[in-house]
Design a protein around this motif. Structure first.
Motif, PDB file in Angstrom:
ATOM      1  N   GLU A   1       0.829  -1.226   0.000  1.00 32.53           N
ATOM      2  CA  GLU A   1       0.000   0.000   0.000  1.00 32.53           C
ATOM      3  C   GLU A   1       0.857   1.268   0.000  1.00 32.53           C
ATOM      4  N   GLN A   2       2.121   1.120   0.417  1.00 31.87           N
ATOM      5  CA  GLN A   2       2.974   2.314   0.499  1.00 31.87           C
ATOM      6  C   GLN A   2       3.299   2.840  -0.895  1.00 31.87           C
ATOM      7  N   GLU A   3       3.683   4.139  -0.932  1.00 29.59           N
ATOM      8  CA  GLU A   3       4.175   4.720  -2.184  1.00 29.59           C
ATOM      9  C   GLU A   3       5.446   3.954  -2.576  1.00 29.59           C
ATOM     10  N   PRO A   4       5.712   3.791  -3.884  1.00 30.85           N
ATOM     11  CA  PRO A   4       6.907   3.030  -4.282  1.00 30.85           C
ATOM     12  C   PRO A   4       8.194   3.537  -3.615  1.00 30.85           C
ATOM     13  N   HIS A   5       8.364   4.902  -3.541  1.00 28.58           N
ATOM     14  CA  HIS A   5       9.632   5.397  -2.980  1.00 28.58           C
ATOM     15  C   HIS A   5       9.772   5.009  -1.508  1.00 28.58           C
ATOM     16  N   GLU A   6       8.625   4.939  -0.802  1.00 31.01           N
ATOM     17  CA  GLU A   6       8.685   4.558   0.608  1.00 31.01           C
ATOM     18  C   GLU A   6       8.992   3.080   0.749  1.00 31.01           C
ATOM     19  N   GLN A   7       8.384   2.279  -0.140  1.00 31.31           N
ATOM     20  CA  GLN A   7       8.653   0.834  -0.126  1.00 31.31           C
ATOM     21  C   GLN A   7      10.141   0.573  -0.316  1.00 31.31           C
ATOM     22  N   VAL A   8      10.731   1.344  -1.252  1.00 29.99           N
ATOM     23  CA  VAL A   8      12.150   1.132  -1.540  1.00 29.99           C
ATOM     24  C   VAL A   8      12.984   1.460  -0.297  1.00 29.99           C
ATOM     25  N   ALA A   9      12.679   2.590   0.347  1.00 29.16           N
ATOM     26  CA  ALA A   9      13.434   2.994   1.537  1.00 29.16           C
ATOM     27  C   ALA A   9      13.255   1.961   2.648  1.00 29.16           C
ATOM     28  N   SER A  10      11.997   1.537   2.896  1.00 28.78           N
ATOM     29  CA  SER A  10      11.722   0.579   3.964  1.00 28.78           C
ATOM     30  C   SER A  10      12.386  -0.761   3.664  1.00 28.78           C
ATOM     31  N   ALA A  11      12.332  -1.166   2.399  1.00 32.53           N
ATOM     32  CA  ALA A  11      12.918  -2.447   2.034  1.00 32.53           C
ATOM     33  C   ALA A  11      14.425  -2.403   2.236  1.00 32.53           C
ATOM     34  N   ALA A  12      15.050  -1.297   1.804  1.00 33.45           N
ATOM     35  CA  ALA A  12      16.501  -1.190   1.942  1.00 33.45           C
ATOM     36  C   ALA A  12      16.892  -1.223   3.421  1.00 33.45           C
ATOM     37  N   TRP A  13      16.105  -0.501   4.249  1.00 35.98           N
ATOM     38  CA  TRP A  13      16.442  -0.421   5.677  1.00 35.98           C
ATOM     39  C   TRP A  13      16.286  -1.792   6.356  1.00 35.98           C
ATOM     40  N   ASN A  14      15.248  -2.511   5.979  1.00 37.34           N
ATOM     41  CA  ASN A  14      14.969  -3.782   6.649  1.00 37.34           C
ATOM     42  C   ASN A  14      15.586  -4.987   5.937  1.00 37.34           C
ATOM     43  N   GLY A  15      16.316  -4.718   4.866  1.00 35.97           N
ATOM     44  CA  GLY A  15      17.024  -5.785   4.169  1.00 35.97           C
ATOM     45  C   GLY A  15      16.090  -6.798   3.512  1.00 35.97           C
ATOM     46  N   VAL A  16      14.959  -6.334   2.972  1.00 36.47           N
ATOM     47  CA  VAL A  16      14.028  -7.248   2.282  1.00 36.47           C
ATOM     48  C   VAL A  16      13.727  -6.692   0.895  1.00 36.47           C
ATOM     49  N   GLU A  17      12.954  -7.444   0.149  1.00 38.17           N
ATOM     50  CA  GLU A  17      12.566  -7.012  -1.202  1.00 38.17           C
ATOM     51  C   GLU A  17      11.338  -6.119  -1.116  1.00 38.17           C
ATOM     52  N   PRO A  18      11.241  -5.084  -1.908  1.00 32.64           N
ATOM     53  CA  PRO A  18       9.979  -4.324  -1.912  1.00 32.64           C
ATOM     54  C   PRO A  18       8.850  -5.188  -2.489  1.00 32.64           C
ATOM     55  N   PRO A  19       7.641  -5.115  -1.923  1.00 29.13           N
ATOM     56  CA  PRO A  19       6.587  -6.034  -2.355  1.00 29.13           C
ATOM     57  C   PRO A  19       5.978  -5.719  -3.723  1.00 29.13           C
ATOM     58  N   ALA A  20       5.790  -4.449  -4.062  1.00 29.19           N
ATOM     59  CA  ALA A  20       5.060  -4.128  -5.304  1.00 29.19           C
ATOM     60  C   ALA A  20       6.008  -4.131  -6.501  1.00 29.19           C
ATOM     61  N   PRO A  21       5.530  -4.599  -7.691  1.00 27.97           N
ATOM     62  CA  PRO A  21       6.413  -4.654  -8.869  1.00 27.97           C
ATOM     63  C   PRO A  21       6.984  -3.290  -9.228  1.00 27.97           C
ATOM     64  N   GLU A  22       6.150  -2.215  -9.108  1.00 27.51           N
ATOM     65  CA  GLU A  22       6.705  -0.917  -9.524  1.00 27.51           C
ATOM     66  C   GLU A  22       7.792  -0.441  -8.569  1.00 27.51           C
ATOM     67  N   ALA A  23       7.678  -0.843  -7.279  1.00 24.63           N
ATOM     68  CA  ALA A  23       8.735  -0.483  -6.328  1.00 24.63           C
ATOM     69  C   ALA A  23       9.998  -1.269  -6.640  1.00 24.63           C
ATOM     70  N   LYS A  24       9.803  -2.546  -7.057  1.00 19.14           N
ATOM     71  CA  LYS A  24      10.974  -3.358  -7.422  1.00 19.14           C
ATOM     72  C   LYS A  24      11.691  -2.720  -8.610  1.00 19.14           C
ATOM     73  N   ALA A  25      10.887  -2.277  -9.591  1.00 22.93           N
ATOM     74  CA  ALA A  25      11.475  -1.653 -10.787  1.00 22.93           C
ATOM     75  C   ALA A  25      12.225  -0.384 -10.395  1.00 22.93           C
ATOM     76  N   LEU A  26      11.628   0.387  -9.467  1.00 24.82           N
ATOM     77  CA  LEU A  26      12.266   1.630  -9.018  1.00 24.82           C
ATOM     78  C   LEU A  26      13.592   1.307  -8.328  1.00 24.82           C
ATOM     79  N   LEU A  27      13.574   0.249  -7.503  1.00 27.33           N
ATOM     80  CA  LEU A  27      14.803  -0.133  -6.797  1.00 27.33           C
ATOM     81  C   LEU A  27      15.891  -0.517  -7.800  1.00 27.33           C
ATOM     82  N   GLU A  28      15.508  -1.285  -8.827  1.00 26.43           N
ATOM     83  CA  GLU A  28      16.503  -1.691  -9.825  1.00 26.43           C
ATOM     84  C   GLU A  28      17.100  -0.476 -10.524  1.00 26.43           C
ATOM     85  N   GLN A  29      16.204   0.455 -10.865  1.00 27.67           N
ATOM     86  CA  GLN A  29      16.675   1.689 -11.525  1.00 27.67           C
ATOM     87  C   GLN A  29      17.671   2.426 -10.629  1.00 27.67           C
ATOM     88  N   LEU A  30      17.285   2.528  -9.348  1.00 30.02           N
ATOM     89  CA  LEU A  30      18.135   3.244  -8.397  1.00 30.02           C
ATOM     90  C   LEU A  30      19.484   2.562  -8.262  1.00 30.02           C
TER      91      LEU A  30
END
Ligand code: SF4
Length: 961
Positions: free
Chosen positions: A629-658
């Protein structure tokens, strides 16, 4: 026959939800005026009425009126035919007292304290409290010398108010109470709400209203089991007296009391169930604010109406900026007003700087303001301005040229500004005249013009209004006194330093953020932050003008002491937890760099409600687990901090881009061919000073040579001395040169006056003069021993006969530099540069390249460059090859002159190689920061983010280690 009861005490539990049913019953009757000293109480009632159809209809039919106490007393005063007087705002009262500074110093024992910032506000607060308790300091002067001083201050203030036909609310009420009780026909029923402690003056006003035939319903708070927790209102005649009957109505519904009413209870059993109350302890204030904002946002997203959620903080000045930035980042709509010191607003600061610069007549100080973004100066305008400054003219000449607008590239407003300064310097006028002149000044500059009314522009506009209000208060205080520009500026700047500016945040559908417990209304969830000792309760502070000892010396000790203030905060805490069935109380374990202690009130809460849940959020939970439910940018930050994968596909794509971008960042390859070509080109011309940067750090070279960024430095002894040397004729005999240098130095220091304190200015004067004396001595020695003759100062390399082109293979490198002093020796030009000169030559690796290049600029016969270190007075001639015929370049250590000879082959083989290597590095187009020891002398660490000392491990990995 007993008189009908006209004073009704309506006793309710604290919290608007508990009071609302009783208030509704009262409002059903005809012609009610709801009265409060607190605007926030009136706001809560107004919103509540607006949400109720039948009450709203009554308000629209004027059967219900909401009014502030000031407005209400004004109506009564007109009805009683009291002389017309306007109430002076606290700002005006402060200005009136400040204008009476001499009387305060002469007539009280306070001495210079009376002129210190904050004194007037403190004195007004104490005098107001005395009036609210109906205590006249003149009658009490014998009990403590401080009261004798307060009696004098009170007399001075009252006479100043009288002189200006002004008054205060409490003085007005005192006059009213002496009049025969009588009220206009439309005032028949008054509902008085929102008091913590009813002070005697207001109790007497209520009695006066009752005697005038009014029915007053006074809402007071009670604790269900602790009758002493809230103070009784001090009505002068008890209900036992038949002439003034009081009806007490218990409107409290104990059956529906919340578990939190067990707190501060007497003899009540402990409450087991308290699901609605929760305590949250966070690792720091950032986690605290973000956790609260996320939880509130989740509720909004779940469909909770914004008015059902309230965020409370005890100190908005401290938490406001954190909440504001967090709410923008996390996209939480809020409604919040918080204050910052007025001069923290960039526009207010720039205007204050401009006034300071114009008072000093300092063109250099004006040019610092000129560089502010508010002037919207175009590069050509700034260039023309800088060129004018560098012409070596006196300040008076520069002002004249500016007014005549000698260069069409100068900004249009510059000549008007110069004319404004010329006339203002010779004018005297009343403070009102100066306000008009200030408005003219603001209007002629392009400060906040433009149609785009952004949030920032609104804030600047509001800060400007606050500045004008402060200036108007001074105008009222100084009345028709004529003031010079300098005197008026001194006064208004002192006023602005004590004022605050509001930052108003009004997001559509925003939830309320407040620091008043009277403002929270009836939320479904109240989230309170900052529950620490020192915030709630605040640190106990005694009144500096009437400390506890003096208060207790007053017969009957009617005034509250600082300890009673602490009890008042305990009541605030109780009101807060009673405001809603669901309350979250949060505190940070650390704030800024200090440890925090949870408020003792939380311990009180846990004693009464042992089952109350405590939730801890440590640094490891700075960001929550990512959710789809989180915004993609928040998912990416939370995922990076907690050492997990972001759940939503668009957040995953954003993470890869980053990840791709950041991996590129480390290699720093510019993908744009245009950009690549641009940064790999050797600037034409190439500044000699930039070569050192190119050799040490490619990023620093990029910002200096390609972005052309400059850093603004604080005035220093070194910069002041250098500026004075540029303006002085160095061919004068030493004593005359010293005199002229000192004169220019003084002018430079005057220009720096708006930016430095008196102590800094004194220190600057002393150290700059010492540097200049040492310069004169060395200069005289160089003239005598080295036979140097000054030819020009601060001259461009292009305007000298020195070499300007170096060949690198078949490439011609055009050079540029600014020569601080150009000497003539035996008919040849020799450059001199200011800057660091190493005492031990082996320490001078960076110096060597620069020195050798400057020496190589000189013609073959005299390959010499001179370097002068202003901070040590040391001067070194760097000579390549043979000494020039007839010159006296030798070391003369007693005269601070040193020769550093270098053989020609060494230069050709060593320095040339370094030079070529540096050119190759530039041509390669690398732009990566290269941190090292040289970072200490760099000012671009905020841009590169790689400065050596910043390269630390992440907090999280430190913790887990
Ligand atoms: S701080 Fe250091 S790494 Fe950063 S730009 Fe300056 S010299 Fe380079």
């Amino acid at each position: 026959m007993a008189k009908s009861t006209r004073l009704r005490l309506i006793r309710c539990l604290p919290g608007f939800a508990a009071q609302a049913p009783a208030l509704r019953r009262e409002l059903q009757k005809r012609g009610a005026i709801v009265l409060s000293q607190r605007n926030e109480c009136l706001r809560v009632v107004r919103d509540w009425i607006a949400s109720d159809e039948s009450l709203r209809a009554k308000m629209e039919a004027n059967e219900i009126t909401l009014t502030s106490l000031g407005e209400f007393v004004g109506r009564l005063a007109s009805h009683a035919d009291l002389p017309h007087r306007r109430s002076a705002s606290p700002l005006v009262q402060e200005a009136l007292l400040a204008a009476e500074e001499d009387s305060l110093v002469n007539r009280t024992s306070l001495g210079v304290m009376a002129s210190k910032p904050g004194f007037q506000a403190a004195a007004l607060e104490t005098l107001q409290e005395l009036r609210h308790y109906e205590l006249d300091p003149r009658d009490l002067a014998h009990s403590d010398p401080r009261l004798a001083d307060l009696a004098e201050i009170s007399a001075i203030l009252e006479s100043a108010l009288e002189k200006h036909k002004l008054t205060t609310l409490s003085l007005r009420v005192q006059q009213l109470l002496e009049a025969e009780p009588s009220v206009p026909d439309e005032i028949r029923r008054v509902l008085w709400i929102g008091e913590d402690v009813l002070e005697p003056l207001w109790a007497r006003l209520i009695q006066w209203l009752v005697e005038a035939g009014c029915t007053v319903s006074y809402f007071c708070e009670v604790h269900p089991t602790n009758a002493e927790f809230f103070p009784e209102p001090p009505f002068p005649q008890a209900d036992a007296d038949a002439s003034f009957p009081i009806e007490t109505i218990d409107a409290t519904d104990l059956a529906s009391s919340l578990p939190q009413h067990a707190v501060y209870g007497r003899g009540a059993p402990k409450v087991e169930g308290c699901e609605g109350i929760q305590i949250v302890a966070t690792a720091d204030e950032f986690i605290e604010v973000e956790t609260a904002l996320r939880e509130l946002r989740d509720r909004l997203q779940d469909g909770a109406p914004p008015q059902s959620l309230v965020l409370y903080v005890p100190t908005l000045s401290e938490y406001g900026p954190l909440i504001h930035s967090g709410a923008i980042r996390l996209r939480v709509p809020i409604v919040m007003d918080y204050q910052i010191p007025l001069l923290q607003n960039p526009l207010a600061r720039a205007l204050q700087d401009l006034l300071g610069a114009l008072v000093a007549g300092s063109i250099h100080a004006v040019s610092l303001v000129m560089r502010s973004p508010f002037t919207r100066a175009k590069p050509a305008e700034t260039g023309a301005w800088e060129a004018l400054l560098q012409e070596g003219l006196s300040e008076a000449e520069i002002w004249q040229r500016l007014e005549a607008r000698v260069d069409a590239n100068l900004p249009e407003w510059a000549s008007e500004l110069a004319a404004w300064q010329r006339t203002a310097a010779n004018e005297i006028g009343t403070a009102s005249d100066w306000i008009a002149r200030f408005r003219e000044l603001v209007a002629l500059l392009p400060w906040i013009h433009g149609d785009a009314f952004t949030e920032a522009e609104k804030r600047h506009g509001s800060a400007l209004d606050t500045m004008i209000r402060g200036a108007e208060a001074e105008a009222i205080a100084t009345l028709n006194r004529k003031l010079s520009f300098r005197e008026w500026t001194r006064r208004v700047v002192a006023r602005w330093k004590t004022q605050t500016a509001y930052i108003r945040v009004r997001d559509r559908g925003g939830l309320l953020v407040t620091q008043s417990v009277w403002d929270v209304g009836t939320p479904d969830l109240l989230y309170a932050l900052g529950m620490t000792e020192g915030r709630i309760p605040r640190k106990r502070i005694e009144d500096p003008l009437l400390p506890d000892r003096a208060r207790l010396a007053i017969p009957g000790a009617p005034l509250p002491t600082s300890y009673e203030e602490a009890y008042a905060m305990q009541r605030d805490f109780y009101r807060l937890i009673s405001a809603s069935p669901h309350v979250i109380l949060s505190y940070p374990k650390t704030f800024s760099e200090g440890d925090e202690v949870a408020s003792g009130y939380l311990a009180d809460l846990r004693i009464a409600l042992p089952a109350c849940r405590l939730r801890e959020i440590g640094f490891d939970r700075r960001l929550p687990d990512p959710t789809p439910e989180q915004e993609p940018h928040e998912q990416v930050a939370s995922a990076a901090w907690n050492g997990v994968e972001p759940p939503a596909p668009e957040a995953k794509a954003l993470l890869e881009q980053l990840q791709e971008e950041t991996s590129r960042c480390d290699i720093v390859v510019l993908s744009s061919p245009n950009l690549q070509q641009r940064v790999s080109s050797i600037p034409d011309p190439l500044r000699v000073d930039h070569l050192r940067a190119a050799e040490e750090c490619a990023f620093r070279f990029l910002v200096l040579a390609h972005f052309r960024l400059r850093t603004r430095r604080h005035p220093s002894a070194w910069s002041v001395a250098r500026a004075a040397i540029y303006k002085t004729d160095l061919s004068l005999p030493p004593e005359e040169m010293k005199e002229e240098l000192r004169r220019h130095c003084k002018a430079e220091i005057d220009a720096a006056r708006p930016y430095l304190s008196q102590e800094e200015l004194r220190l600057l004067q002393l150290s700059a003069n010492t540097l200049l004396d040492s310069f004169v001595q060395t200069e005289a020695n160089a003239r005598e021993r080295w036979k140097v003759r000054p030819k020009a100062k601060r001259v461009s390399l292009q305007d000298t006969g020195l070499r300007k082109v170096f060949r690198n293979g078949d490439q011609a490198i055009h050079l540029d530099a600014t020569i601080d002093v150009l000497y003539e020796v035996e008919g040849f030009e020799v450059p001199m540069l200011f800057g660091f000169v190493p005492v031990e030559t082996q320490d001078g690796d960076a110096f060597e390249l620069r020195a050798a290049l400057y020496a190589a600029l000189a013609p073959e016969a005299v390959r010499v460059a001179i370097f002068h270190d202003l901070s040590t007075g040391l001067r070194r001639a760097y000579q390549v090859g043979r000494a020039p015929t007839g010159s006296g370049f030798v070391s003369y250590t007693r005269g601070n002159l040193y020769l550093l000879p270098r053989d020609k082959n060494g230069f050709l083989n060593g320095i040339r190689e370094r030079f070529v290597r540096t050119l190759d590095k530039i041509a390669f187009g690398t732009v990566s920061p290269e941190p090292g020891n040289h970072c200490k002398s760099c000012s671009f660490e905020d841009f590169c983010r790689k400065e050596e000392s910043l390269l630390v491990k992440s907090t999280k990995s430190d913790e887990s280690a």
